[in-house]
Each structure stands twice: as structure tokens, then as C-alpha cells.
Design a protein around this motif. Structure first.
Motif, PDB file in Angstrom:
ATOM      1  N   GLY A   1     -66.637  15.564 -31.298  1.00 21.64           N
ATOM      2  CA  GLY A   1     -66.557  15.580 -29.824  1.00 21.64           C
ATOM      3  C   GLY A   1     -67.209  16.801 -29.211  1.00 21.64           C
ATOM      4  N   THR A   2     -66.485  17.419 -28.295  1.00 21.66           N
ATOM      5  CA  THR A   2     -66.999  18.595 -27.596  1.00 21.66           C
ATOM      6  C   THR A   2     -67.323  19.734 -28.557  1.00 21.66           C
ATOM      7  N   SER A   3     -66.539  19.877 -29.607  1.00 22.86           N
ATOM      8  CA  SER A   3     -66.793  20.959 -30.571  1.00 22.86           C
ATOM      9  C   SER A   3     -68.123  20.723 -31.278  1.00 22.86           C
ATOM     10  N   TYR A   4     -68.448  19.460 -31.547  1.00 25.64           N
ATOM     11  CA  TYR A   4     -69.761  19.121 -32.119  1.00 25.64           C
ATOM     12  C   TYR A   4     -70.872  19.565 -31.150  1.00 25.64           C
TER      13      TYR A   4
ATOM     14  N   LEU B   1     -65.882  23.870 -36.469  1.00 29.35           N
ATOM     15  CA  LEU B   1     -65.542  24.219 -35.087  1.00 29.35           C
ATOM     16  C   LEU B   1     -64.459  23.254 -34.652  1.00 29.35           C
ATOM     17  N   THR B   2     -63.320  23.778 -34.237  1.00 23.84           N
ATOM     18  CA  THR B   2     -62.232  22.896 -33.814  1.00 23.84           C
ATOM     19  C   THR B   2     -61.254  23.631 -32.915  1.00 23.84           C
ATOM     20  N   GLN B   3     -61.167  23.177 -31.693  1.00 22.57           N
ATOM     21  CA  GLN B   3     -60.235  23.800 -30.756  1.00 22.57           C
ATOM     22  C   GLN B   3     -58.828  23.791 -31.345  1.00 22.57           C
ATOM     23  N   SER B   4     -58.371  22.604 -31.732  1.00 30.22           N
ATOM     24  CA  SER B   4     -56.976  22.429 -32.175  1.00 30.22           C
ATOM     25  C   SER B   4     -56.739  22.899 -33.603  1.00 30.22           C
ATOM     26  N   GLY B   5     -57.775  22.814 -34.426  1.00 31.92           N
ATOM     27  CA  GLY B   5     -57.592  23.113 -35.849  1.00 31.92           C
ATOM     28  C   GLY B   5     -56.894  21.994 -36.591  1.00 31.92           C
ATOM     29  N   GLU B   6     -56.740  20.840 -35.977  1.00 34.03           N
ATOM     30  CA  GLU B   6     -55.975  19.745 -36.597  1.00 34.03           C
ATOM     31  C   GLU B   6     -56.765  18.450 -36.715  1.00 34.03           C
TER      32      GLU B   6
ATOM     33  N   ALA C   1     -55.394  20.368 -20.917  1.00 28.32           N
ATOM     34  CA  ALA C   1     -56.094  19.150 -20.484  1.00 28.32           C
ATOM     35  C   ALA C   1     -56.760  18.501 -21.692  1.00 28.32           C
ATOM     36  N   VAL C   2     -56.737  17.182 -21.742  1.00 30.71           N
ATOM     37  CA  VAL C   2     -57.378  16.471 -22.859  1.00 30.71           C
ATOM     38  C   VAL C   2     -58.874  16.807 -22.915  1.00 30.71           C
ATOM     39  N   ALA C   3     -59.512  16.882 -21.761  1.00 30.06           N
ATOM     40  CA  ALA C   3     -60.935  17.225 -21.730  1.00 30.06           C
ATOM     41  C   ALA C   3     -61.101  18.715 -22.011  1.00 30.06           C
ATOM     42  N   SER C   4     -61.865  19.013 -23.042  1.00 27.26           N
ATOM     43  CA  SER C   4     -62.041  20.399 -23.452  1.00 27.26           C
ATOM     44  C   SER C   4     -63.074  21.093 -22.559  1.00 27.26           C
ATOM     45  N   THR C   5     -62.740  22.257 -22.048  1.00 24.24           N
ATOM     46  CA  THR C   5     -63.669  22.996 -21.185  1.00 24.24           C
ATOM     47  C   THR C   5     -63.819  24.448 -21.667  1.00 24.24           C
TER      48      THR C   5
ATOM     49  N   LEU D   1     -70.253  13.459 -21.995  1.00 27.46           N
ATOM     50  CA  LEU D   1     -68.922  13.199 -22.566  1.00 27.46           C
ATOM     51  C   LEU D   1     -67.837  13.564 -21.549  1.00 27.46           C
ATOM     52  N   LYS D   2     -68.030  14.738 -20.917  1.00 25.49           N
ATOM     53  CA  LYS D   2     -67.020  15.195 -19.949  1.00 25.49           C
ATOM     54  C   LYS D   2     -66.860  14.181 -18.826  1.00 25.49           C
ATOM     55  N   LEU D   3     -68.008  13.779 -18.238  1.00 22.30           N
ATOM     56  CA  LEU D   3     -67.947  12.871 -17.088  1.00 22.30           C
ATOM     57  C   LEU D   3     -67.329  11.535 -17.489  1.00 22.30           C
ATOM     58  N   LYS D   4     -67.770  10.965 -18.613  1.00 20.90           N
ATOM     59  CA  LYS D   4     -67.248   9.623 -18.947  1.00 20.90           C
ATOM     60  C   LYS D   4     -65.783   9.669 -19.339  1.00 20.90           C
ATOM     61  N   GLU D   5     -65.355  10.709 -20.077  1.00 20.33           N
ATOM     62  CA  GLU D   5     -63.978  10.653 -20.563  1.00 20.33           C
ATOM     63  C   GLU D   5     -62.949  10.800 -19.448  1.00 20.33           C
ATOM     64  N   VAL D   6     -63.268  11.539 -18.399  1.00 15.59           N
ATOM     65  CA  VAL D   6     -62.253  11.702 -17.345  1.00 15.59           C
ATOM     66  C   VAL D   6     -62.462  10.803 -16.124  1.00 15.59           C
TER      67      VAL D   6
ATOM     68  N   SER E   1     -55.178  16.070 -29.483  1.00 15.46           N
ATOM     69  CA  SER E   1     -55.807  16.310 -30.782  1.00 15.46           C
ATOM     70  C   SER E   1     -55.740  15.033 -31.597  1.00 15.46           C
ATOM     71  N   VAL E   2     -56.852  14.763 -32.277  1.00 10.30           N
ATOM     72  CA  VAL E   2     -57.021  13.461 -32.917  1.00 10.30           C
ATOM     73  C   VAL E   2     -56.740  13.622 -34.410  1.00 10.30           C
ATOM     74  N   THR E   3     -55.519  13.270 -34.809  1.00 15.14           N
ATOM     75  CA  THR E   3     -55.080  13.529 -36.181  1.00 15.14           C
ATOM     76  C   THR E   3     -55.150  12.298 -37.066  1.00 15.14           C
TER      77      THR E   3
HETATM   78  O1  M6R Z   1     -59.639  20.069 -31.573  1.00 10.73           O
HETATM   79  P1  M6R Z   1     -61.085  19.725 -31.814  1.00 10.73           P
HETATM   80  O2  M6R Z   1     -62.035  20.667 -31.202  1.00 10.73           O
HETATM   81  O3  M6R Z   1     -61.383  19.529 -33.294  1.00 10.73           O
HETATM   82  O4  M6R Z   1     -61.280  18.320 -31.115  1.00 10.73           O
HETATM   83  C1  M6R Z   1     -62.479  17.624 -31.184  1.00 10.73           C
HETATM   84  C2  M6R Z   1     -62.495  16.466 -30.216  1.00 10.73           C
HETATM   85  O5  M6R Z   1     -61.442  15.576 -30.453  1.00 10.73           O
HETATM   86  C3  M6R Z   1     -62.445  16.942 -28.743  1.00 10.73           C
HETATM   87  O6  M6R Z   1     -63.473  17.828 -28.462  1.00 10.73           O
HETATM   88  C4  M6R Z   1     -62.528  15.749 -27.796  1.00 10.73           C
HETATM   89  O7  M6R Z   1     -63.815  15.175 -27.896  1.00 10.73           O
HETATM   90  C5  M6R Z   1     -62.238  16.110 -26.328  1.00 10.73           C
HETATM   91  N1  M6R Z   1     -61.593  14.995 -25.697  1.00 10.73           N
HETATM   92  C6  M6R Z   1     -63.478  16.437 -25.550  1.00 10.73           C
HETATM   93  O8  M6R Z   1     -63.203  16.773 -24.236  1.00 10.73           O
END
Ligand code: M6R
Length: 359
Positions: free
Chosen positions: A56-59, A101-106, A152-156, A239-244, A355-357
């Protein structure tokens, strides 16, 4: 808490200048020298190739990181989607080094790749916002984003923090490898410029609300275009625009539209064009003409040197390699206002989790 904010997403967009300052404080010492765990630098400096994996955004932040790492360290860097690598492991160079790269680490998709990396005894670093998270524990090394909780679900702010921390890594590694580009780079200054520039952009958010209301909220679809780093930001903006906002949006390399997708442009289709790259600015202006002549409504987000039209959204001046830190802010604001002004739940878009586990 959200304080006076209606949604966390806007609060987190607004926090980005202070996140830049926090990263600067964390990763520079009192003499202004860059400060990264020497073990990390020692390990990566032996690598002949860096592999960045994320989702996702981290990519998308990884795509910008590749440009920074290659420019300032000279080490070839590949970026991949974790979900595509877990079961079809990439071909390895002799001395690979992996960055997650991972915001959540999960994120489960990234965990699968790290398991394969560990099986092969390849050294790894997790860049994450969450100390003690699973990917942090399972990798050899960790660098923290210092962005504060992202709700927020959308990562900024995690996106801009990931770019800034990869810049720190590129600077420290490039210096250790004695690269002129890295030694001559005043990253601390660039981070201060980024913080100031972000502040100017969030202070002029009303302009982005007007653009979102005028061009986006009644549209079914939209496009982002850009070249170089702007292409990476186009993917993130889309991604930002479409997801929200649920407006179907695609990010494109500016010149690729004419190889097929331009057939989707109709009267009123919004096309958001990003221009920061001196090498390709004129070419992208040409691509803008192509869509305008097919009826597109064009929104331009451009670096100061490339401003030309009275309705350009102009970004404060910054080093091209750091430009994503500024370009993304108007894109985040467009997404926020498109969602909010459609009456949607900005922080919790349908079908999504923070976070997508699961794979
Ligand atoms: O926690 P992570 O950075 O590993 O998460 C990766 C994606 O699930 C995350 O960036 C997701 O695409 C967001 N909804 C983007 O805003």
C-alpha cells in the motif's frame, strides 16, 4: 484525541511539519551530524543490492526511497510488493539487504517475506512506527518513524515519515561509503525546508477544498500523472483519493496515458498532474495539453520553478529528491476534502482496516 478536529486524517496531515522536526531531532546529533545505529550502516554497506518490500502506501514510500538510496549511496535498490514476493521470492544478488517499510509493523504480507529472508539468513531492517511490533522483532534491525500514533485508516504522516527516515538512511550510508553526493547533502536543512513548506501547504488548505468541491466530488473517476518521483507520488495520490472518497482513481506515468488509457478521458474527467522534475517538466506540460484537448479538467501541483499557469497549485522550493514530502500534501488534502464533502466517514472507509493482518 482528535481535539477540535472532526477527523483524525486532517489532524494527521497537519502534524506532518512537527513529524519532520521530530525526525530531525532523533536522527541528528547536536553537531548536526547524521546519527544512525552504526551496526545498521555497517551491515548495509556490505550489500551489493537493497531490496525494499512493503504494501500500500508504504510501498509507495519505498518507490521514493529507491530514488534516494540510489542517488545518495550508489547501491542498486529494488522495490517490490510484499504480497507478490512471499511465494515467488525475487532473484537475489550475492549480498542482499532487505528493508521492510511498515507503519503498523503487523502487515501479514510483509511478514511472509521476512520469514523467507530469515530462513536464508539475509540481514534485514524494519522501518516502522510501532516499537516492539512483530516486523520490528523479527528483523535484525529497526528504525522508528517517530510519527506518533496514526489512527485514520488512510496513511498520511507515516508516508512522509517513511520518506524522511529513508533519506536519513541514504545520507548516513552514503557518507559511510564516501559518496560525494551524500557528503555534500545538507539533509538537516532539507528537513527544515520540508517542515516549513508543509506548514505553508496545510495553512492554505482552503484552496484544495475548493478544488475538490469544484472538480472531484461529482466525478466517478480521476487520474494522477507524473514522471520520476512525481510518478511515485501519483500512485500515492491516487490510492489516497480512491480509498477515502470512492472516486476510482489511477496513478500513471505521465507519458503512458497516450499508450492506451487516454481513451478514458472525457469532458470533465479530472486529471491531477504533478511537476517537480527539471528533466521532464516540459514533457509533462505536453502530456497535460493532450488530456486538456480531450476535455479533461486539469489540476496542476507544481514546484516553484515550474509554475506557469495562474491556477497552478505551487509548492515551496525544495531539493527534487525530497519533493515528494511536499507534493503529497495537496494530494492528501484533496482526498480528505473529497471524502468529507461527499459526507463519508473519512477515517473509516468501507471495507478497510487500519492494519491488514491477513494475506
Ligand atoms: O502498516 P503498513 O504500513 O504495513 O500498512 C500497509 C498498507 O496496508 C497501508 O499503507 C494501506 O494501504 C493504507 N490504507 C493506505 O492509506
Amino acid at each position: 484525541s482528535k481535539g477540535t478536529y472532526e477527523f483524525y486524517m486532517l489532524k494527521e496531515i497537519d502534524e506532518q511539519p512537527s513529524v519532520m522536526r521530530k525526525i530531525s531531532q532523533t536522527y541528528f546529533d547536536e553537531n548536526g551530524a547524521v546519527k544512525v545505529d552504526p551496526q545498521i550502516i555497517n551491515s548495509i554497506s556490505k550489500a551489493d543490492r537493497i531490496y525494499i518490500y512493503a504494501a500500500g502506501t508504504s510501498y509507495h514510500a519505498g518507490l521514493v526511497g529507491k530514488t534516494l538510496l540510489e542517488h545518495y549511496t550508489g547501491i542498486p535498490t529494488e522495490v517490490g510488493l510484499a504480497s507478490e514476493a512471499g511465494y515467488h521470492f525475487p532473484m537475489m544478488s550475492k549480498n542482499p539487504f532487505f528493508i521492510f517499510l511498515t507503519q503498523s509493523g503487523e502487515t501479514a504480507d510483509s511478514r511472509v517475506v521476512l520469514k523467507e529472508v530469515n530462513k536464508r539468513n539475509i540481514p534485514s531492517l524494519t522501518i516502522t512506527n510501532v516499537e516492539g511490533s512483530t516486523l520490528s522483532r523479527e528483523a535484525d534491525y529497526t528504525m522508528l518513524l517517530e510519527a506518533g500514533p496514526e489512527i485514520a485508516v488512510a496513511s498520511t504522516k507515516a508516508y512522509t515519515a517513511q520518506i524522511a527516515v529513508q533519506a536519513v538512511l541514504a545520507k548516513a550510508l552514503g557518507e559511510a561509503l564516501n559518496k560525494e553526493e551524500a557528503k555534500n547533502w545538507n539533509l538537516k536543512h532539507d528537513l527544515a525546508i520540508a517542515a516549513e513548506g508543509m506548514q505553508q501547504l496545510v495553512d492554505s488548505k482552503e484552496k484544495l477544498k475548493e478544488i475538490a468541491d469544484k472538480y472531484l466530488i461529482n466525478s466517478r473517476n480521476a487520474f494522477y500523472i507524473g514522471r520520476g518521483i512525481d510518478y511515485a507520488v501519483a500512485l500515492e495520490g491516487a490510492l489516497k483519493l480512491k480509498e477515502v472518497s470512492y472516486i476510482q482513481t489511477e496513478g500513471f506515468a505521465a507519458a503512458e496515458l497516450k499508450h492506451g488509457t487516454i481513451s478514458l478521458i472525457e469532458k470533465g474527467t479530472p486529471v491531477i498532474a504533478l511537476i517537480n522534475d527539471p528533466a521532464t517538466a516540459d514533457l509533462t506540460r505536453g502530456n497535460i495539453q493532450e488530456v486538456v484537448s480531450r476535455g479533461a479538467n486539469i489540476i496542476t501541483i507544481v514546484g516553484k520553478d515550474f509554475a506557469r499557469e495562474s491556477d497552478d497549485v505551487v509548492l515551496p522550493e525544495i531539493n527534487y529528491y525530497m519533493s515528494a514530502l511536499l507534493t503529497v500534501v495537496p494530494a492528501q488534502l484533496l482526498a480528505y476534502y473529497a471524502s468529507k464533502d461527499k459526507g463519508l466517514d473519512v477515517d473509516k472507509p468501507r471495507n478497510l482496516a487500519k492494519s491488514v493482518t491477513v494475506e
